[in-house]
Design a protein around this motif. Structure first.
Motif, PDB file in Angstrom:
ATOM      1  N   ALA A   7      33.871  15.432  10.397  1.00 64.22           N
ATOM      2  CA  ALA A   7      33.954  14.105  11.018  1.00 64.22           C
ATOM      3  C   ALA A   7      34.475  14.187  12.450  1.00 64.22           C
ATOM      4  CB  ALA A   7      34.851  13.195  10.183  1.00 64.22           C
ATOM      5  N   GLY A   8      34.884  15.391  12.888  1.00 62.46           N
ATOM      6  CA  GLY A   8      35.250  15.550  14.291  1.00 62.46           C
ATOM      7  C   GLY A   8      36.731  15.702  14.586  1.00 62.46           C
ATOM      8  N   VAL A   9      37.526  16.081  13.606  1.00 63.54           N
ATOM      9  CA  VAL A   9      38.943  16.332  13.873  1.00 63.54           C
ATOM     10  C   VAL A   9      39.290  17.771  13.491  1.00 63.54           C
ATOM     11  CG1 VAL A   9      39.654  13.934  13.569  1.00 63.54           C
ATOM     12  CG2 VAL A   9      39.703  15.471  11.615  1.00 63.54           C
ATOM     13  N   SER A  10      40.315  18.291  14.141  1.00 66.68           N
ATOM     14  CA  SER A  10      40.839  19.600  13.767  1.00 66.68           C
ATOM     15  C   SER A  10      42.045  19.375  12.874  1.00 66.68           C
ATOM     16  CB  SER A  10      41.252  20.387  15.010  1.00 66.68           C
ATOM     17  OG  SER A  10      40.116  20.666  15.796  1.00 66.68           O
ATOM     18  N   VAL A  11      42.193  20.206  11.843  1.00 66.93           N
ATOM     19  CA  VAL A  11      43.261  20.032  10.862  1.00 66.93           C
ATOM     20  C   VAL A  11      43.996  21.362  10.701  1.00 66.93           C
ATOM     21  CG1 VAL A  11      43.816  19.449   8.465  1.00 66.93           C
ATOM     22  CG2 VAL A  11      41.890  18.320   9.612  1.00 66.93           C
ATOM     23  N   GLU A  12      45.316  21.296  10.825  1.00 67.31           N
ATOM     24  CA  GLU A  12      46.156  22.462  10.545  1.00 67.31           C
ATOM     25  C   GLU A  12      47.183  22.053   9.506  1.00 67.31           C
ATOM     26  OE1 GLU A  12      49.251  25.531  12.782  1.00 67.31           O
ATOM     27  OE2 GLU A  12      48.381  23.870  13.904  1.00 67.31           O
ATOM     28  N   LEU A  13      47.336  22.848   8.472  1.00 64.42           N
ATOM     29  CA  LEU A  13      48.355  22.584   7.456  1.00 64.42           C
ATOM     30  C   LEU A  13      49.597  23.388   7.820  1.00 64.42           C
ATOM     31  CD1 LEU A  13      46.178  22.701   4.239  1.00 64.42           C
ATOM     32  CD2 LEU A  13      46.888  20.708   5.566  1.00 64.42           C
ATOM     33  N   MET A  27      53.581  20.997   2.280  1.00 59.07           N
ATOM     34  CA  MET A  27      52.742  21.017   3.472  1.00 59.07           C
ATOM     35  C   MET A  27      52.511  19.617   4.040  1.00 59.07           C
ATOM     36  SD  MET A  27      52.234  24.257   3.343  1.00 59.07           S
ATOM     37  CE  MET A  27      50.997  24.572   4.576  1.00 59.07           C
ATOM     38  N   ILE A  28      52.311  19.567   5.351  1.00 59.17           N
ATOM     39  CA  ILE A  28      51.870  18.351   6.022  1.00 59.17           C
ATOM     40  C   ILE A  28      50.679  18.717   6.907  1.00 59.17           C
ATOM     41  CG2 ILE A  28      54.119  17.208   6.007  1.00 59.17           C
ATOM     42  CD1 ILE A  28      54.349  17.997   8.999  1.00 59.17           C
ATOM     43  N   PRO A  29      49.767  17.769   7.124  1.00 59.57           N
ATOM     44  CA  PRO A  29      48.653  18.056   8.034  1.00 59.57           C
ATOM     45  C   PRO A  29      49.015  17.694   9.470  1.00 59.57           C
ATOM     46  CG  PRO A  29      48.278  15.973   6.935  1.00 59.57           C
ATOM     47  CD  PRO A  29      49.579  16.539   6.385  1.00 59.57           C
ATOM     48  N   VAL A  30      48.607  18.546  10.398  1.00 61.02           N
ATOM     49  CA  VAL A  30      48.648  18.216  11.815  1.00 61.02           C
ATOM     50  C   VAL A  30      47.195  18.010  12.210  1.00 61.02           C
ATOM     51  CG1 VAL A  30      49.225  19.044  14.124  1.00 61.02           C
ATOM     52  CG2 VAL A  30      50.732  19.580  12.192  1.00 61.02           C
ATOM     53  N   LEU A  41      41.847  19.330  -1.766  1.00 61.06           N
ATOM     54  CA  LEU A  41      42.392  19.358  -0.409  1.00 61.06           C
ATOM     55  C   LEU A  41      41.449  20.101   0.536  1.00 61.06           C
ATOM     56  CD1 LEU A  41      44.631  18.933   1.708  1.00 61.06           C
ATOM     57  CD2 LEU A  41      45.690  21.026   0.827  1.00 61.06           C
ATOM     58  N   ASN A  42      40.988  21.278   0.121  1.00 57.70           N
ATOM     59  CA  ASN A  42      40.072  22.045   0.958  1.00 57.70           C
ATOM     60  C   ASN A  42      38.803  21.256   1.259  1.00 57.70           C
ATOM     61  OD1 ASN A  42      41.715  24.307   1.220  1.00 57.70           O
ATOM     62  ND2 ASN A  42      40.906  25.262  -0.624  1.00 57.70           N
ATOM     63  N   HIS A  43      38.295  20.556   0.269  1.00 58.16           N
ATOM     64  CA  HIS A  43      37.104  19.719   0.480  1.00 58.16           C
ATOM     65  C   HIS A  43      37.408  18.613   1.495  1.00 58.16           C
ATOM     66  CE1 HIS A  43      33.248  17.941  -0.419  1.00 58.16           C
ATOM     67  NE2 HIS A  43      33.848  16.777  -0.591  1.00 58.16           N
ATOM     68  N   ALA A  44      38.568  17.978   1.373  1.00 55.95           N
ATOM     69  CA  ALA A  44      38.955  16.916   2.304  1.00 55.95           C
ATOM     70  C   ALA A  44      39.114  17.462   3.725  1.00 55.95           C
ATOM     71  CB  ALA A  44      40.242  16.241   1.843  1.00 55.95           C
ATOM     72  N   VAL A  45      39.675  18.664   3.860  1.00 59.38           N
ATOM     73  CA  VAL A  45      39.812  19.284   5.186  1.00 59.38           C
ATOM     74  C   VAL A  45      38.424  19.525   5.782  1.00 59.38           C
ATOM     75  CG1 VAL A  45      40.507  21.392   6.401  1.00 59.38           C
ATOM     76  CG2 VAL A  45      42.086  20.307   4.796  1.00 59.38           C
ATOM     77  N   MET A  46      37.495  20.057   4.994  1.00 61.81           N
ATOM     78  CA  MET A  46      36.146  20.309   5.502  1.00 61.81           C
ATOM     79  C   MET A  46      35.474  19.009   5.936  1.00 61.81           C
ATOM     80  SD  MET A  46      34.654  23.435   3.169  1.00 61.81           S
ATOM     81  CE  MET A  46      35.090  22.761   1.575  1.00 61.81           C
ATOM     82  N   LYS A  47      35.657  17.939   5.148  1.00 59.81           N
ATOM     83  CA  LYS A  47      35.067  16.643   5.511  1.00 59.81           C
ATOM     84  C   LYS A  47      35.675  16.118   6.809  1.00 59.81           C
ATOM     85  CE  LYS A  47      32.557  14.507   3.092  1.00 59.81           C
ATOM     86  NZ  LYS A  47      31.108  14.403   3.158  1.00 59.81           N
ATOM     87  N   ALA A  48      36.988  16.277   6.980  1.00 56.08           N
ATOM     88  CA  ALA A  48      37.644  15.824   8.211  1.00 56.08           C
ATOM     89  C   ALA A  48      37.129  16.605   9.420  1.00 56.08           C
ATOM     90  CB  ALA A  48      39.164  15.964   8.086  1.00 56.08           C
TER      91      ALA A  48
END
Length: 78
Positions: free
Chosen positions: A46-52, A69-72, A36-43
């Motif tokens: 790629a130009g998006v902000s991610v909050e769990l 958890m859900i991603p915003v 999950l942490n790796h996917a958040v870093m990749k996102a």
């Protein structure tokens, strides 16, 4: 440079007093959190902000609980 989260190592340190089933569940959780942490870093790269955000709390019926958890996700304008 990729930050080191040490999720797997911390989980293994905390699991020393747990049963075999509990240790297995914690190892699986640590592996999935690493992914999950790796996917958040990749996102983010790629130009998006991610909050769990906690969407719910699961209760096991014997006093144990876990946050679900859900991603915003907010895309940055191009």
């Amino acid at each position: 440079m990729t930050p080191q989260t040490r999720v797997k190592e911390r989980a293994e340190e905390q699991a020393t007093s747990m049963s075999t089933d509990q240790q297995s569940a914690i190892r699986m959780l640590a592996n999935e959190l690493h992914r999950l942490n790796h996917a958040v870093m990749k996102a983010v790269e790629a130009g998006v902000s991610v909050e769990l955000v906690r969407s719910a709390r699961h209760h096991g019926g014997n006093g144990n609980w876990g946050d679900l958890m859900i991603p915003v996700v907010v895309a940055q304008p191009r």
